[in-house]
Design a protein around this motif. Structure first.
Motif, PDB file in Angstrom:
ATOM      1  N   UNK A  98     -56.820 116.707  19.859  1.00 54.85           N
ATOM      2  CA  UNK A  98     -56.957 117.304  18.570  1.00 54.85           C
ATOM      3  C   UNK A  98     -56.162 118.453  18.853  1.00 54.85           C
ATOM      4  N   UNK A  99     -55.992 119.110  19.918  1.00 50.17           N
ATOM      5  CA  UNK A  99     -55.215 120.397  20.147  1.00 50.17           C
ATOM      6  C   UNK A  99     -53.634 120.020  19.776  1.00 50.17           C
ATOM      7  N   UNK A 100     -53.120 118.821  19.992  1.00 50.32           N
ATOM      8  CA  UNK A 100     -51.772 118.473  19.562  1.00 50.32           C
ATOM      9  C   UNK A 100     -51.772 118.318  18.042  1.00 50.32           C
ATOM     10  N   UNK A 101     -52.879 117.843  17.548  1.00 51.98           N
ATOM     11  CA  UNK A 101     -52.858 117.614  16.230  1.00 51.98           C
ATOM     12  C   UNK A 101     -53.011 118.712  15.428  1.00 51.98           C
ATOM     13  N   UNK A 102     -53.530 119.879  16.134  1.00 53.09           N
ATOM     14  CA  UNK A 102     -53.750 121.357  15.248  1.00 53.09           C
ATOM     15  C   UNK A 102     -52.443 122.076  15.630  1.00 53.09           C
ATOM     16  N   UNK A 103     -51.524 121.312  16.402  1.00 53.23           N
ATOM     17  CA  UNK A 103     -50.302 122.264  16.430  1.00 53.23           C
ATOM     18  C   UNK A 103     -50.081 122.933  17.701  1.00 53.23           C
ATOM     19  N   UNK A 104     -50.658 122.720  18.801  1.00 54.68           N
ATOM     20  CA  UNK A 104     -50.463 123.212  20.159  1.00 54.68           C
ATOM     21  C   UNK A 104     -49.698 122.267  21.010  1.00 54.68           C
ATOM     22  N   UNK A 105     -48.636 122.451  20.892  1.00 60.68           N
ATOM     23  CA  UNK A 105     -47.458 121.480  21.670  1.00 60.68           C
ATOM     24  C   UNK A 105     -47.720 121.569  23.234  1.00 60.68           C
ATOM     25  N   UNK A 106     -48.021 122.501  23.997  1.00 56.79           N
ATOM     26  CA  UNK A 106     -48.233 122.414  25.351  1.00 56.79           C
ATOM     27  C   UNK A 106     -49.630 122.798  25.623  1.00 56.79           C
ATOM     28  N   UNK A 107     -50.597 121.793  25.532  1.00 57.80           N
ATOM     29  CA  UNK A 107     -52.071 122.150  25.858  1.00 57.80           C
ATOM     30  C   UNK A 107     -52.232 122.772  27.238  1.00 57.80           C
ATOM     31  N   UNK A 108     -53.116 123.744  27.046  1.00 52.24           N
ATOM     32  CA  UNK A 108     -53.516 124.594  28.503  1.00 52.24           C
ATOM     33  C   UNK A 108     -54.394 123.511  29.162  1.00 52.24           C
ATOM     34  N   UNK A 109     -54.294 123.616  30.663  1.00 51.10           N
ATOM     35  CA  UNK A 109     -54.746 122.731  31.369  1.00 51.10           C
ATOM     36  C   UNK A 109     -56.257 123.012  31.479  1.00 51.10           C
ATOM     37  N   UNK A 110     -57.258 121.896  30.939  1.00 47.32           N
ATOM     38  CA  UNK A 110     -58.605 122.228  30.979  1.00 47.32           C
ATOM     39  C   UNK A 110     -58.881 123.284  30.130  1.00 47.32           C
ATOM     40  N   UNK A 111     -58.367 123.460  28.811  1.00 50.53           N
ATOM     41  CA  UNK A 111     -58.630 124.273  27.956  1.00 50.53           C
ATOM     42  C   UNK A 111     -59.576 123.632  26.834  1.00 50.53           C
ATOM     43  N   UNK A 112     -60.120 124.510  25.992  1.00 49.60           N
ATOM     44  CA  UNK A 112     -61.165 124.316  24.988  1.00 49.60           C
ATOM     45  C   UNK A 112     -60.606 124.613  23.663  1.00 49.60           C
ATOM     46  N   UNK A 113     -60.849 123.735  22.760  1.00 52.61           N
ATOM     47  CA  UNK A 113     -60.390 123.673  21.244  1.00 52.61           C
ATOM     48  C   UNK A 113     -61.587 124.175  20.437  1.00 52.61           C
ATOM     49  N   UNK A 114     -61.304 125.320  19.719  1.00 56.12           N
ATOM     50  CA  UNK A 114     -62.644 125.427  18.791  1.00 56.12           C
ATOM     51  C   UNK A 114     -61.979 125.588  17.404  1.00 56.12           C
ATOM     52  N   UNK A 115     -62.725 125.283  16.236  1.00 55.83           N
ATOM     53  CA  UNK A 115     -62.303 125.184  14.828  1.00 55.83           C
ATOM     54  C   UNK A 115     -63.384 125.861  14.135  1.00 55.83           C
ATOM     55  N   UNK A 116     -62.822 126.606  13.022  1.00 57.31           N
ATOM     56  CA  UNK A 116     -63.576 127.256  12.042  1.00 57.31           C
ATOM     57  C   UNK A 116     -63.195 127.016  10.673  1.00 57.31           C
ATOM     58  N   UNK A 117     -64.122 126.679   9.653  1.00 59.56           N
ATOM     59  CA  UNK A 117     -63.797 126.506   8.236  1.00 59.56           C
ATOM     60  C   UNK A 117     -63.682 127.882   7.670  1.00 59.56           C
ATOM     61  N   UNK A 118     -62.567 127.985   6.634  1.00 62.38           N
ATOM     62  CA  UNK A 118     -62.441 129.440   5.941  1.00 62.38           C
ATOM     63  C   UNK A 118     -62.539 129.044   4.730  1.00 62.38           C
ATOM     64  N   UNK A 119     -63.498 129.647   4.033  1.00 65.39           N
ATOM     65  CA  UNK A 119     -64.069 129.021   2.615  1.00 65.39           C
ATOM     66  C   UNK A 119     -63.469 130.167   1.372  1.00 65.39           C
ATOM     67  N   UNK A 120     -63.193 129.504   0.398  1.00 60.21           N
ATOM     68  CA  UNK A 120     -62.881 130.509  -0.911  1.00 60.21           C
ATOM     69  C   UNK A 120     -63.645 129.983  -1.824  1.00 60.21           C
ATOM     70  N   UNK A 121     -64.586 130.881  -2.502  1.00 60.82           N
ATOM     71  CA  UNK A 121     -65.477 130.618  -3.836  1.00 60.82           C
ATOM     72  C   UNK A 121     -66.439 129.251  -3.398  1.00 60.82           C
ATOM     73  N   UNK A 122     -66.766 129.273  -1.986  1.00 62.60           N
ATOM     74  CA  UNK A 122     -67.549 128.255  -1.568  1.00 62.60           C
ATOM     75  C   UNK A 122     -66.904 126.800  -1.200  1.00 62.60           C
ATOM     76  N   UNK A 123     -65.835 126.722  -1.132  1.00 65.37           N
ATOM     77  CA  UNK A 123     -64.983 125.488  -1.072  1.00 65.37           C
ATOM     78  C   UNK A 123     -64.183 125.934   0.258  1.00 65.37           C
ATOM     79  N   UNK A 124     -63.954 124.850   0.933  1.00 62.77           N
ATOM     80  CA  UNK A 124     -62.855 124.778   2.154  1.00 62.77           C
ATOM     81  C   UNK A 124     -61.662 125.184   1.704  1.00 62.77           C
ATOM     82  N   UNK A 125     -60.907 126.176   2.341  1.00 67.07           N
ATOM     83  CA  UNK A 125     -59.424 126.453   1.872  1.00 67.07           C
ATOM     84  C   UNK A 125     -58.733 126.285   3.009  1.00 67.07           C
ATOM     85  N   UNK A 126     -59.162 126.568   4.367  1.00 64.88           N
ATOM     86  CA  UNK A 126     -58.081 126.374   5.452  1.00 64.88           C
ATOM     87  C   UNK A 126     -59.178 126.165   6.562  1.00 64.88           C
TER      88      UNK A 126
END
Length: 436
Positions: A98-126
């Motif tokens: 999922x890190x590669x999917x999100x655009x991190x080409x060289x994953x950190x060894x043993x790293x942690x990926x966290x994601x957060x929804x950015x909403x606009x007018x109550x709907x997901x925007x990014x």
């Protein structure tokens, strides 16, 4: 993260002309917190339910790349929490993929990926993705960056609303031009047909009865087409008028929301300044003066004063002031229940007066703290204990204080009450002022 970085980010996001500049400011703040962490903003297309464009801040610029992947690639639990917005959620399953999917080409060894929804007018925007090295000790980067991301969330909503407004204007202009062009084309064709029909009667004597009837039918058809075209043009004009009215209302609403976002950013900046003063200032007199100046500047008060609870029962003393008469000295006492500040202290209810000349029922405190004009006197209470009274008057440029200003002072007053109580300012300041 130093408090001044949060204030600097608030200013940078408020002035950002587009999403790229806002993302660059966010990336710079993240670099101050954790140089090993990386982030990416992935824009979401709700109509196609796809993650489409990926924006990554790198060395003061933003790298754009096409993603074009369906939203359901992420785990079900993660998708649900992203759609709900709020704090970061860790992607523990197949983190590297999922890190590669999100655009991190060289994953950190043993790293942690966290994601957060950015909403606009109550709907997901990014979706905001953050990839950080795994730590054995210390606070997670996602926790330390939370205030920064909260500010970015406000800026993202503001920029998204502005982009939607500009797109609506462009669409309306395109539709208007297209409808107008079609109307002009049809009207020209009908006018040409009518001219031909009007010329026909000159030769009507040479026509046989069947041809004359056909010509009359054609003329009637042309007139009916012209009538329908005129009716269609009228309906189109009404629709355009309605659309323009709706667009104007949308502009007004967007302006209101932009103002609310600016107000929230301004409030966060002031709270950050107050907490910074509390953290960096040990001198009681300097802290009180700085807090009063902070509130006075924000409320544009040419005269302001802060009164704190005195050791004697039922008394307040003047702790700090700005713009008052020279003969009024710091440390002077007033009795609770007397004068404006004394009555506010007794009732513990804020007092808003928009014109002192119309407020004869509120006698002034020896006419030393207020002049003719609007003023606010606000009680400072913490854990049901009276801490003092904050007075603001003579708003710059003959302005009038409103109920919205009282609500703003309520938040700032609570912060001053907390800082004063935690630092024991009423007692410490008397020792500094050398008054009994």
């Amino acid at each position: 993260m130093a408090p001044r970085s949060l204030a600097s980010l608030a200013h940078a996001l408020a002035a950002a002309p587009d999403l790229d500049h806002a993302l660059i400011a966010l990336g710079e703040c993240l670099a101050e917190l954790d140089r090993g962490a990386s982030l990416a903003l992935i824009q979401y297309d709700a109509r196609r339910d796809m993650l489409r464009d990926r924006l990554t801040p790198v060395d003061g610029r933003v790298v754009h790349s096409i993603m074009e992947t369906t939203f359901d690639h992420l785990p079900d639990t993660v998708r649900t929490r992203i759609l709900a917005g709020g704090p970061f959620v860790d992607v523990t399953d197949r983190t590297a993929d999922y890190a590669r999917l999100c655009g991190f080409p060289t994953p950190l060894e043993g790293g942690v990926l966290a994601v957060r929804g950015m909403k606009v007018d109550g709907l997901l925007g990014a979706v905001l993705a953050l990839y950080e090295p795994r730590k054995i000790f210390g606070t997670r980067t996602t926790e330390r960056v939370a205030p920064v991301v909260a500010l970015f969330d406000l800026a993202f909503a503001r920029l998204a609303e502005r982009e939607a407004r500009e797109e609506a204007v462009r669409t309306l202009e395109d539709v208007t031009q297209r409808v107008h062009g079609e109307y002009v084309r049809k009207l020209s064709a009908l006018e040409a047909e009518l001219r031909e029909v009007r010329k026909a009667p000159r030769d009507a004597a040479a026509l046989n009865p069947a041809e004359a009837i056909a010509l009359q039918a054609e003329s009637a058809r042309a007139r009916e087409e012209a009538r329908r075209a005129a009716r269609q043009a009228e309906l189109t004009s009404q629709q355009l008028t309605t659309a323009v009215s709706q667009l104007e209302q949308a502009h007004i609403e967007l302006h209101r929301r932009s103002g609310a976002l600016r107000q929230r950013t301004r409030t966060l900046h002031l709270l950050d300044r107050a907490l910074t003063l509390d953290a960096e200032t040990s001198d009681a007199k300097a802290l009180v003066d700085a807090l009063l100046a902070l509130v006075g500047d924000d409320m544009q008060a040419q005269r302001c004063s802060l009164m704190l609870r005195a050791p004697e029962p039922d008394q307040l003393y003047l702790a700090a002031a700005r713009g008052i008469a020279p003969n009024v000295v710091e440390g002077m006492r007033i009795r609770i229940g007397e004068g404006v500040a004394g009555r506010v202290a007794a009732t513990r209810q804020p007092l808003l007066v928009q014109d002192v000349r119309e407020a004869s029922q509120h006698p002034l405190l020896r006419d030393q703290y207020f002049t003719t004009g609007s003023f606010i006197s606000f009680p400072l209470v913490y854990h049901d204990e009276l801490v003092g009274v904050l007075n603001l008057t003579n708003r710059a440029q003959r302005g009038i204080y409103t109920d919205e200003d009282v609500e703003r002072v309520r938040l700032l007053g609570l912060m001053i009450s907390l800082i004063a109580s935690r630092n024991g300012l009423p007692e410490r300041l008397l020792e500094v002022l050398h008054v009994p």
